[in-house]
Design a protein around this motif. Structure first.
Motif, PDB file in Angstrom:
ATOM      1  N   LEU A   1       0.810  -1.219   0.000  1.00 30.49           N
ATOM      2  CA  LEU A   1       0.000   0.000   0.000  1.00 30.49           C
ATOM      3  C   LEU A   1       0.843   1.268   0.000  1.00 30.49           C
ATOM      4  CD1 LEU A   1      -2.913  -0.756   2.498  1.00 30.49           C
ATOM      5  CD2 LEU A   1      -3.049  -0.520   0.020  1.00 30.49           C
ATOM      6  N   PHE A   2       2.002   1.231   0.664  1.00 31.34           N
ATOM      7  CA  PHE A   2       2.715   2.482   0.921  1.00 31.34           C
ATOM      8  C   PHE A   2       4.073   2.576   0.247  1.00 31.34           C
ATOM      9  CE2 PHE A   2      -0.097   1.934   4.725  1.00 31.34           C
ATOM     10  CZ  PHE A   2      -1.045   2.856   4.292  1.00 31.34           C
ATOM     11  N   ASN A   3       4.382   1.635  -0.633  1.00 38.43           N
ATOM     12  CA  ASN A   3       5.509   1.812  -1.543  1.00 38.43           C
ATOM     13  C   ASN A   3       5.093   2.850  -2.592  1.00 38.43           C
ATOM     14  OD1 ASN A   3       7.692   1.608  -3.267  1.00 38.43           O
ATOM     15  ND2 ASN A   3       7.419  -0.572  -3.713  1.00 38.43           N
ATOM     16  N   SER A   4       5.990   3.737  -2.954  1.00 45.00           N
ATOM     17  CA  SER A   4       5.645   4.774  -3.928  1.00 45.00           C
ATOM     18  C   SER A   4       6.060   4.372  -5.332  1.00 45.00           C
ATOM     19  CB  SER A   4       6.300   6.099  -3.545  1.00 45.00           C
ATOM     20  OG  SER A   4       7.701   5.940  -3.377  1.00 45.00           O
ATOM     21  N   TYR A   5       7.380   4.287  -5.575  1.00 50.15           N
ATOM     22  CA  TYR A   5       7.850   3.982  -6.933  1.00 50.15           C
ATOM     23  C   TYR A   5       9.100   3.099  -6.931  1.00 50.15           C
ATOM     24  CZ  TYR A   5      10.740   8.080  -5.749  1.00 50.15           C
ATOM     25  OH  TYR A   5      11.580   8.972  -5.119  1.00 50.15           O
ATOM     26  N   TYR A   6       9.429   2.490  -5.797  1.00 49.66           N
ATOM     27  CA  TYR A   6      10.653   1.689  -5.689  1.00 49.66           C
ATOM     28  C   TYR A   6      10.383   0.273  -6.199  1.00 49.66           C
ATOM     29  CZ  TYR A   6      12.186   5.541  -2.715  1.00 49.66           C
ATOM     30  OH  TYR A   6      12.513   6.789  -2.226  1.00 49.66           O
ATOM     31  N   ASN A   7      10.594   0.055  -7.472  1.00 47.26           N
ATOM     32  CA  ASN A   7      10.283  -1.241  -8.076  1.00 47.26           C
ATOM     33  C   ASN A   7      11.111  -2.366  -7.478  1.00 47.26           C
ATOM     34  OD1 ASN A   7       8.326  -0.397 -10.170  1.00 47.26           O
ATOM     35  ND2 ASN A   7      10.063   0.758 -10.981  1.00 47.26           N
ATOM     36  N   ALA A   8      12.351  -2.067  -7.130  1.00 50.13           N
ATOM     37  CA  ALA A   8      13.210  -3.103  -6.548  1.00 50.13           C
ATOM     38  C   ALA A   8      12.760  -3.504  -5.149  1.00 50.13           C
ATOM     39  CB  ALA A   8      14.669  -2.624  -6.503  1.00 50.13           C
ATOM     40  N   ALA A   9      11.888  -2.693  -4.518  1.00 50.08           N
ATOM     41  CA  ALA A   9      11.389  -3.011  -3.177  1.00 50.08           C
ATOM     42  C   ALA A   9      10.098  -3.816  -3.221  1.00 50.08           C
ATOM     43  CB  ALA A   9      11.178  -1.732  -2.377  1.00 50.08           C
ATOM     44  N   GLY A  10       9.547  -4.064  -4.414  1.00 46.91           N
ATOM     45  CA  GLY A  10       8.340  -4.873  -4.518  1.00 46.91           C
ATOM     46  C   GLY A  10       7.223  -4.168  -5.270  1.00 46.91           C
ATOM     47  N   ASP A  11       6.102  -4.856  -5.375  1.00 46.31           N
ATOM     48  CA  ASP A  11       4.938  -4.291  -6.058  1.00 46.31           C
ATOM     49  C   ASP A  11       4.340  -3.151  -5.241  1.00 46.31           C
ATOM     50  OD1 ASP A  11       5.230  -6.117  -8.109  1.00 46.31           O
ATOM     51  OD2 ASP A  11       3.889  -7.586  -7.163  1.00 46.31           O
ATOM     52  N   MET A  12       3.466  -2.367  -5.901  1.00 44.37           N
ATOM     53  CA  MET A  12       2.888  -1.201  -5.233  1.00 44.37           C
ATOM     54  C   MET A  12       1.469  -0.957  -5.715  1.00 44.37           C
ATOM     55  SD  MET A  12       5.335   1.325  -7.375  1.00 44.37           S
ATOM     56  CE  MET A  12       6.574   0.006  -7.256  1.00 44.37           C
ATOM     57  N   HIS A  13       0.698  -0.321  -4.863  1.00 41.22           N
ATOM     58  CA  HIS A  13      -0.669   0.074  -5.180  1.00 41.22           C
ATOM     59  C   HIS A  13      -0.641   1.210  -6.199  1.00 41.22           C
ATOM     60  CE1 HIS A  13      -4.693   1.945  -4.121  1.00 41.22           C
ATOM     61  NE2 HIS A  13      -5.010   0.679  -4.273  1.00 41.22           N
ATOM     62  N   ARG A  14      -1.681   1.306  -7.008  1.00 48.03           N
ATOM     63  CA  ARG A  14      -1.739   2.338  -8.029  1.00 48.03           C
ATOM     64  C   ARG A  14      -1.759   3.739  -7.402  1.00 48.03           C
ATOM     65  NH1 ARG A  14      -6.387   1.122 -12.341  1.00 48.03           N
ATOM     66  NH2 ARG A  14      -6.279   3.419 -12.356  1.00 48.03           N
ATOM     67  N   ARG A  15      -0.912   4.605  -7.950  1.00 43.58           N
ATOM     68  CA  ARG A  15      -0.780   5.959  -7.419  1.00 43.58           C
ATOM     69  C   ARG A  15      -2.094   6.728  -7.488  1.00 43.58           C
ATOM     70  NH1 ARG A  15       3.227  10.563 -10.050  1.00 43.58           N
ATOM     71  NH2 ARG A  15       3.052  12.110  -8.371  1.00 43.58           N
ATOM     72  N   ASP A  16      -2.826   6.588  -8.568  1.00 43.76           N
ATOM     73  CA  ASP A  16      -4.041   7.381  -8.748  1.00 43.76           C
ATOM     74  C   ASP A  16      -5.210   6.861  -7.924  1.00 43.76           C
ATOM     75  OD1 ASP A  16      -4.006   5.070 -10.403  1.00 43.76           O
ATOM     76  OD2 ASP A  16      -5.601   5.892 -11.643  1.00 43.76           O
ATOM     77  N   LEU A  17      -5.004   5.746  -7.205  1.00 50.09           N
ATOM     78  CA  LEU A  17      -6.081   5.188  -6.386  1.00 50.09           C
ATOM     79  C   LEU A  17      -5.794   5.284  -4.885  1.00 50.09           C
ATOM     80  CD1 LEU A  17      -6.989   1.962  -8.435  1.00 50.09           C
ATOM     81  CD2 LEU A  17      -8.006   4.245  -8.564  1.00 50.09           C
ATOM     82  N   ARG A  18      -4.823   6.077  -4.508  1.00 47.38           N
ATOM     83  CA  ARG A  18      -4.474   6.185  -3.088  1.00 47.38           C
ATOM     84  C   ARG A  18      -5.618   6.755  -2.264  1.00 47.38           C
ATOM     85  NH1 ARG A  18       1.658   8.561  -4.151  1.00 47.38           N
ATOM     86  NH2 ARG A  18       2.568   6.575  -4.837  1.00 47.38           N
ATOM     87  N   GLY A  19      -6.448   7.578  -2.875  1.00 46.13           N
ATOM     88  CA  GLY A  19      -7.571   8.154  -2.149  1.00 46.13           C
ATOM     89  C   GLY A  19      -8.661   7.154  -1.826  1.00 46.13           C
ATOM     90  N   LEU A  20      -8.564   5.941  -2.370  1.00 47.05           N
ATOM     91  CA  LEU A  20      -9.564   4.909  -2.103  1.00 47.05           C
ATOM     92  C   LEU A  20      -9.165   3.992  -0.954  1.00 47.05           C
ATOM     93  CD1 LEU A  20     -10.497   3.875  -5.773  1.00 47.05           C
ATOM     94  CD2 LEU A  20     -11.551   5.618  -4.308  1.00 47.05           C
ATOM     95  N   ILE A  21      -7.990   4.240  -0.375  1.00 49.58           N
ATOM     96  CA  ILE A  21      -7.520   3.386   0.722  1.00 49.58           C
ATOM     97  C   ILE A  21      -8.170   3.860   2.018  1.00 49.58           C
ATOM     98  CG2 ILE A  21      -5.503   2.497   1.938  1.00 49.58           C
ATOM     99  CD1 ILE A  21      -3.813   3.221  -0.494  1.00 49.58           C
ATOM    100  N   SER A  22      -9.372   3.342   2.301  1.00 56.13           N
ATOM    101  CA  SER A  22     -10.076   3.755   3.518  1.00 56.13           C
ATOM    102  C   SER A  22      -9.517   3.080   4.771  1.00 56.13           C
ATOM    103  CB  SER A  22     -11.570   3.444   3.391  1.00 56.13           C
ATOM    104  OG  SER A  22     -11.772   2.061   3.203  1.00 56.13           O
TER     105      SER A  22
END
Length: 411
Positions: free
Chosen positions: A44-65
């Motif tokens: 959920l809280f990785n931003s753009y570090y691909n080597a650190a693993g997968d990440m949630h979509r940036r444009d959908l962060r506002g949906l993380i209730s």
């Protein structure tokens, strides 16, 4: 948890992401037997570090209730406590390895403190009630600003980039020599009043001032651009949304929330250009790092006070500035108030190589299709900025406190 556009992240996400940084790059690497309490946070809280693993979509962060704000703060407190425990009982040789990452994490958090303010401002600006984040600390009134003049610099070979033992980002080096031709630089940044002259002269309707991509950007918006971000034209004039609410545009204040395209078009209209980042760094070299930073809690650019005018052998009555003799007068607002667009593409310095691993993604992979900004803003921490600091954004971005300083080639 509101997200007003993909570039803007919810406040809750900033709090959790800066916590994730320390968990990922410190605890997971150096705390023996460390196990995340909630493994899903790394997604959920990785931003753009691909080597650190997968990440949630940036444009959908506002949906993380979930997690809630309270849960995000508990996560933050838990990681802080574990970092404290790790550092309180660490061998000296291991601390020597951890300390640079801790330091990077602190500077990373300072960047997100600035983003918190600019993101909150963008969120509030979408609300027709125009919420107030903080009441204005002062009323500028009518301030007599410094007349616009240009200070001349002779051709010189100059050392560019960070040196010394203090912290810097990897994109500030390696230090290298650059031949900088003669140039002149405006003694202050462009004001709202000066930018209004550009608007009133039809600046947004005259393609001769604009880069091709900039002209497309102006005209292909859902609403054709006609002024800086957060400006609105009403029957009684231009109004400006600030973190202190909606108020009339103050002509003496620095113009801000300007794209590179707008800055470049204005400079063309004014018969000038933007400085290169090397010209900027040379001009700033002997100046103290002082100005309107976030510690002042103004959260808005402030007018440059009037000082002794620079001598102007070729004075101009057009308001576009005269010419000063070499070394005379004072250059103002080089630090704080607004990030200053330069005409320099964001690219690596000679000899630059990103460090291996995920932390090598911090700066290097963005060295394409972006422009360099210098000097910091009213949302930047004084202890975060350096004379060699290279900020960077795509040329159409406007939600940061960005502004304009003019430069000229020899007349």
């Amino acid at each position: 948890m509101v997200q007003s556009m993909p570039d803007v992240s919810p406040t809750k996400w900033h709090l959790a992401h800066t916590t994730w940084f320390f968990e990922t790059f410190v605890l997971k690497k150096w705390m023996t037997g460390y196990q995340p309490e909630i493994p899903e946070y790394s997604y959920l809280f990785n931003s753009y570090y691909n080597a650190a693993g997968d990440m949630h979509r940036r444009d959908l962060r506002g949906l993380i209730s979930r997690p809630t704000v309270a849960q995000a703060l508990r996560y933050r407190a838990s990681i802080n406590e574990k970092i404290d425990n790790l550092l309180s009982d660490v061998e000296e040789d291991l601390f020597a390895k951890i300390e640079p990452v801790i330091t990077l994490g602190i500077h990373h958090e300072q960047q997100h403190q600035e983003l918190l303010l600019t993101d909150i401002k963008h969120v509030f600006a979408q609300n027709p009630l125009y919420p107030v984040f903080r009441d204005a600390k002062t009323d500028n009134g009518k301030v007599e600003i410094a007349p616009l003049h240009f200070a001349e610099f002779d051709e010189a070979t100059f050392e560019i980039g960070h040196h010394g033992d203090g912290f810097s980002y990897d994109n500030e080096g390696p230090r290298h020599r650059v031949l900088i031709p003669a140039f002149s630089l405006a003694n202050r940044v462009v004001t709202n009043g000066e930018y209004l002259e550009f608007i009133n002269a039809g600046g947004y309707t005259r393609p001769e001032f604009w880069l091709s991509l900039g002209w497309m950007t102006v005209n292909e918006q859902p609403r054709k651009l006609s002024g800086p971000l957060y400006w609105a034209k009403r029957e009684d004039g231009w109004w400006n949304f600030t973190l202190s609410g909606l108020r009339p545009v103050e002509e003496e204040e620095p113009v801000t929330h300007i794209s590179y395209f707008e800055a470049d078009a204005y400079a063309n209209w004014a018969g000038a250009r933007l400085a290169t980042e090397f010209e900027w760094e040379r001009a700033a070299a002997d100046l103290p790092i002082e100005g309107n930073f976030v510690e002042n809690e103004m959260f808005h650019p402030f007018p440059a006070p009037s000082i002794r005018p620079l001598p102007s052998p070729q004075s101009s009555s057009s308001g576009r500035g005269g010419r000063a003799a070499p070394g005379e007068g004072k250059i103002q607002q080089m630090f704080g108030d607004v990030w200053e667009w330069t005409r320099s593409a964001y690219s690596p310095y000679p000899g630059y190589r990103a460090v291996p691993g995920a932390l090598g993604e911090y700066n290097g992979k963005f060295m394409c299709n972006q422009y360099v900004l210098r000097g910091g803003s009213c949302a930047t921490s004084r202890i975060h900025i350096r004379k060699t600091y290279r900020n960077f954004f795509q040329p159409e971005k406007r939600w940061q406190f960005t502004g304009i300083r003019l430069a000229r080639d020899p007349q």
